[in-house]
Structure formats: C-alpha cells, structure tokens
Write a protein that holds these residues in place. Structure first.
Motif, PDB file in Angstrom:
ATOM      1  N   TYR A  14     -81.801  -0.038 -49.309  1.00  0.00           N
ATOM      2  CA  TYR A  14     -82.018  -0.615 -50.637  1.00  0.00           C
ATOM      3  C   TYR A  14     -82.751  -1.949 -50.511  1.00  0.00           C
ATOM      4  CZ  TYR A  14     -80.547  -2.318 -55.310  1.00  0.00           C
ATOM      5  OH  TYR A  14     -80.498  -2.795 -56.590  1.00  0.00           O
ATOM      6  N   THR A  15     -82.286  -2.782 -49.597  1.00  0.00           N
ATOM      7  CA  THR A  15     -82.885  -4.102 -49.396  1.00  0.00           C
ATOM      8  C   THR A  15     -84.346  -3.981 -48.968  1.00  0.00           C
ATOM      9  OG1 THR A  15     -80.712  -5.002 -48.839  1.00  0.00           O
ATOM     10  CG2 THR A  15     -82.637  -6.292 -48.151  1.00  0.00           C
ATOM     11  N   PHE A  16     -84.636  -3.051 -48.062  1.00  0.00           N
ATOM     12  CA  PHE A  16     -86.019  -2.839 -47.656  1.00  0.00           C
ATOM     13  C   PHE A  16     -86.867  -2.320 -48.818  1.00  0.00           C
ATOM     14  CE2 PHE A  16     -84.556  -2.886 -43.160  1.00  0.00           C
ATOM     15  CZ  PHE A  16     -85.393  -3.909 -42.728  1.00  0.00           C
ATOM     16  N   LEU A  17     -86.295  -1.488 -49.664  1.00  0.00           N
ATOM     17  CA  LEU A  17     -87.013  -1.015 -50.850  1.00  0.00           C
ATOM     18  C   LEU A  17     -87.403  -2.196 -51.741  1.00  0.00           C
ATOM     19  CD1 LEU A  17     -88.018   1.161 -52.892  1.00  0.00           C
ATOM     20  CD2 LEU A  17     -85.670   1.214 -53.781  1.00  0.00           C
ATOM     21  N   VAL A  18     -86.483  -3.112 -51.967  1.00  0.00           N
ATOM     22  CA  VAL A  18     -86.758  -4.279 -52.805  1.00  0.00           C
ATOM     23  C   VAL A  18     -87.881  -5.121 -52.199  1.00  0.00           C
ATOM     24  CG1 VAL A  18     -85.784  -6.485 -53.609  1.00  0.00           C
ATOM     25  CG2 VAL A  18     -84.463  -4.370 -53.848  1.00  0.00           C
ATOM     26  N   ILE A  19     -87.822  -5.336 -50.898  1.00  0.00           N
ATOM     27  CA  ILE A  19     -88.856  -6.135 -50.229  1.00  0.00           C
ATOM     28  C   ILE A  19     -90.212  -5.433 -50.315  1.00  0.00           C
ATOM     29  CG2 ILE A  19     -89.634  -6.982 -47.974  1.00  0.00           C
ATOM     30  CD1 ILE A  19     -86.605  -7.535 -47.383  1.00  0.00           C
ATOM     31  N   MET A  20     -90.229  -4.141 -50.072  1.00  0.00           N
ATOM     32  CA  MET A  20     -91.486  -3.387 -50.138  1.00  0.00           C
ATOM     33  C   MET A  20     -92.032  -3.353 -51.568  1.00  0.00           C
ATOM     34  SD  MET A  20     -92.030  -2.870 -47.034  1.00  0.00           S
ATOM     35  CE  MET A  20     -93.525  -1.970 -47.231  1.00  0.00           C
ATOM     36  N   TRP A  21     -91.146  -3.252 -52.556  1.00  0.00           N
ATOM     37  CA  TRP A  21     -91.582  -3.241 -53.952  1.00  0.00           C
ATOM     38  C   TRP A  21     -92.234  -4.575 -54.323  1.00  0.00           C
ATOM     39  CZ3 TRP A  21     -91.805   0.871 -57.116  1.00  0.00           C
ATOM     40  CH2 TRP A  21     -92.144   0.635 -58.444  1.00  0.00           C
ATOM     41  N   PHE A  22     -91.636  -5.672 -53.874  1.00  0.00           N
ATOM     42  CA  PHE A  22     -92.206  -6.995 -54.138  1.00  0.00           C
ATOM     43  C   PHE A  22     -93.600  -7.101 -53.519  1.00  0.00           C
ATOM     44  CE2 PHE A  22     -92.599 -11.632 -53.699  1.00  0.00           C
ATOM     45  CZ  PHE A  22     -92.156 -12.059 -54.942  1.00  0.00           C
ATOM     46  N   GLN A  23     -93.724  -6.576 -52.300  1.00  0.00           N
ATOM     47  CA  GLN A  23     -95.030  -6.566 -51.633  1.00  0.00           C
ATOM     48  C   GLN A  23     -96.035  -5.721 -52.425  1.00  0.00           C
ATOM     49  OE1 GLN A  23     -96.174  -8.203 -48.770  1.00  0.00           O
ATOM     50  NE2 GLN A  23     -98.123  -7.387 -49.428  1.00  0.00           N
ATOM     51  N   LEU A  24     -95.591  -4.566 -52.923  1.00  0.00           N
ATOM     52  CA  LEU A  24     -96.457  -3.702 -53.720  1.00  0.00           C
ATOM     53  C   LEU A  24     -96.899  -4.398 -55.007  1.00  0.00           C
ATOM     54  CD1 LEU A  24     -97.747  -0.870 -54.085  1.00  0.00           C
ATOM     55  CD2 LEU A  24     -95.613  -0.192 -55.249  1.00  0.00           C
ATOM     56  N   GLU A  25     -95.966  -5.091 -55.664  1.00  0.00           N
ATOM     57  CA  GLU A  25     -96.315  -5.855 -56.867  1.00  0.00           C
ATOM     58  C   GLU A  25     -97.433  -6.850 -56.575  1.00  0.00           C
ATOM     59  OE1 GLU A  25     -92.012  -6.180 -59.177  1.00  0.00           O
ATOM     60  OE2 GLU A  25     -92.844  -7.931 -58.186  1.00  0.00           O
ATOM     61  N   LYS A  26     -97.289  -7.568 -55.481  1.00  0.00           N
ATOM     62  CA  LYS A  26     -98.302  -8.560 -55.124  1.00  0.00           C
ATOM     63  C   LYS A  26     -99.633  -7.874 -54.830  1.00  0.00           C
ATOM     64  CE  LYS A  26     -99.494 -12.324 -52.124  1.00  0.00           C
ATOM     65  NZ  LYS A  26     -99.484 -12.814 -50.782  1.00  0.00           N
ATOM     66  N   TYR A  27     -99.592  -6.804 -54.050  1.00  0.00           N
ATOM     67  CA  TYR A  27    -100.805  -6.080 -53.664  1.00  0.00           C
ATOM     68  C   TYR A  27    -101.549  -5.534 -54.889  1.00  0.00           C
ATOM     69  CZ  TYR A  27    -103.778  -2.491 -51.595  1.00  0.00           C
ATOM     70  OH  TYR A  27    -104.845  -1.711 -51.249  1.00  0.00           O
ATOM     71  N   LEU A  28    -100.797  -5.051 -55.876  1.00  0.00           N
ATOM     72  CA  LEU A  28    -101.410  -4.473 -57.077  1.00  0.00           C
ATOM     73  C   LEU A  28    -101.789  -5.528 -58.125  1.00  0.00           C
ATOM     74  CD1 LEU A  28     -99.228  -1.259 -57.516  1.00  0.00           C
ATOM     75  CD2 LEU A  28    -101.547  -1.435 -56.569  1.00  0.00           C
ATOM     76  N   PHE A  30     -99.734  -7.773 -59.719  1.00  0.00           N
ATOM     77  CA  PHE A  30     -98.756  -8.101 -60.749  1.00  0.00           C
ATOM     78  C   PHE A  30     -98.196  -9.516 -60.595  1.00  0.00           C
ATOM     79  CE2 PHE A  30     -98.765  -3.458 -60.969  1.00  0.00           C
ATOM     80  CZ  PHE A  30     -98.970  -3.296 -62.323  1.00  0.00           C
ATOM     81  N   HIS A  31     -98.645 -10.226 -59.573  1.00  0.00           N
ATOM     82  CA  HIS A  31     -98.247 -11.621 -59.393  1.00  0.00           C
ATOM     83  C   HIS A  31     -99.386 -12.574 -59.751  1.00  0.00           C
ATOM     84  CE1 HIS A  31     -94.896 -10.529 -56.277  1.00  0.00           C
ATOM     85  NE2 HIS A  31     -94.755  -9.909 -57.436  1.00  0.00           N
ATOM     86  N   ASP A  32    -100.536 -12.014 -60.157  1.00  0.00           N
ATOM     87  CA  ASP A  32    -101.653 -12.874 -60.572  1.00  0.00           C
ATOM     88  C   ASP A  32    -102.473 -12.209 -61.671  1.00  0.00           C
ATOM     89  OD1 ASP A  32    -103.322 -11.143 -58.860  1.00  0.00           O
ATOM     90  OD2 ASP A  32    -102.671 -12.407 -57.199  1.00  0.00           O
ATOM     91  N   LYS A  33    -103.483 -11.421 -61.353  1.00  0.00           N
ATOM     92  CA  LYS A  33    -104.392 -10.911 -62.396  1.00  0.00           C
ATOM     93  C   LYS A  33    -103.713  -9.968 -63.396  1.00  0.00           C
ATOM     94  CE  LYS A  33    -106.288  -7.104 -59.699  1.00  0.00           C
ATOM     95  NZ  LYS A  33    -106.462  -7.041 -58.300  1.00  0.00           N
ATOM     96  N   ASN A  34    -102.672  -9.256 -62.999  1.00  0.00           N
ATOM     97  CA  ASN A  34    -101.942  -8.352 -63.908  1.00  0.00           C
ATOM     98  C   ASN A  34    -100.556  -8.893 -64.250  1.00  0.00           C
ATOM     99  OD1 ASN A  34    -104.009  -6.366 -63.909  1.00  0.00           O
ATOM    100  ND2 ASN A  34    -103.296  -5.643 -61.918  1.00  0.00           N
TER     101      ASN A  34
END
Length: 158
Positions: A14-28, A30-34
């Motif tokens: 679960y913890t790794f899923l959360v970390i990977m999801w945060f990374q995916l948000e940044k990559y896509l 969702f932490h800046d342009k979206n």
C-alpha cells in the motif's frame, strides 16, 4: 507478530502504491501544469487502494483462514491493515515531499491563493506536519470503510 505478517506485507505494498501514485501525479503534470485537476486525479487512487484491500483479504482468507473467513474476521484484519498503513503513512508522505517533489507545497499554495484562498489558510493546509496528520487519519478512516466493504465481498458465503 507472525499473526500479522500478511497485514504488514500488504501495508508495505500500500505504501509503495502511494509513493508511486505521487510520482505518477508529478510525471503527468498534476503538480504544475495540470494542478487544477489534481484533486480529481488524486481521488482516483482510492479505486486502487480498494483493490489493495480486496487482494489483501483474498490473501488473508487463503493463507491464514484456510479459505473460510467471516465478515468479522475480514473486517478486523482490514482494520489491522489500516493501523499498519496509518503508522507507515507519515514516512511515505515525508519521502514524497522530500525526494519526489520538494516544491509540491509551494505550487499548491500558489495555486490555492490564485483561486481565492487566503495565504495563511493555504500555508496551514499545505504544511508537512498537517499533511502527515491528515494522511495518517485519512488513511485509517478510509481503511475502516474499505475493510467493511471488501469483507462483504470476500467473506465466505454460506
């Protein structure tokens, strides 16, 4: 502790899923342009988290309860998983904010203020300590709900 080995294993997943999801948000973006769509995308993660609870209870039913699990046993196991995840949550939050996107709060505060939030409210909301507390208790609260729902699905039918 051996009694909770499966819960601990799935808390790590679960913890790794959360970390990977945060990374995916940044990559896509969702932490800046979206950033405007960040709340919607973040909430999609709950579908995957529910999936973790389902897979966890299948594992627990098969490998601990020998294929026979009541709703109560599944629910209690899910709550214990939620406790382990709650304990690991601040570490995942810290890791995400320190190593994946150290500018996350700066961007979220700027965006929130641009949408009319007062600066002091935005700073209070997007603060490491506040985020760790929210993630811990939010994780546990949703864990109780997901444990109840997943147990209803995975319990042994009579």
């Amino acid at each position: 502790m051996n009694k909770f080995k499966i819960e601990f294993k799935w808390a790590i997943y679960y913890t790794f899923l959360v970390i990977m999801w945060f990374q995916l948000e940044k990559y896509l973006g969702f932490h800046d342009k979206n950033i405007a769509n960040h709340p919607v995308f973040t909430n999609l993660m709950y579908v995957f988290i529910f999936g973790v609870y389902i897979l966890f209870l299948i594992d627990k039913k098969k490998n601990f309860f020998n294929g026979m699990m009541s709703w109560q046993q599944g629910f209690l196991s899910g709550v214990i998983l939620g406790i382990f995840v709650m304990i690991l949550s601040p570490f995942a939050t810290y890791f995400c904010l320190k190593y994946i996107n150290p500018d996350f709060f700066t961007k979220m505060i700027s965006y929130s203020v641009s949408k009319g939030m007062k600066v002091e409210n935005a700073k209070a909301m997007f603060d490491t300590k506040a985020y760790m507390i929210f993630s811990s208790f939010g994780t546990f609260s949703f864990g109780i709900i997901f444990a109840a729902l997943a147990s209803s699905i995975i319990k042994t039918k009579k």
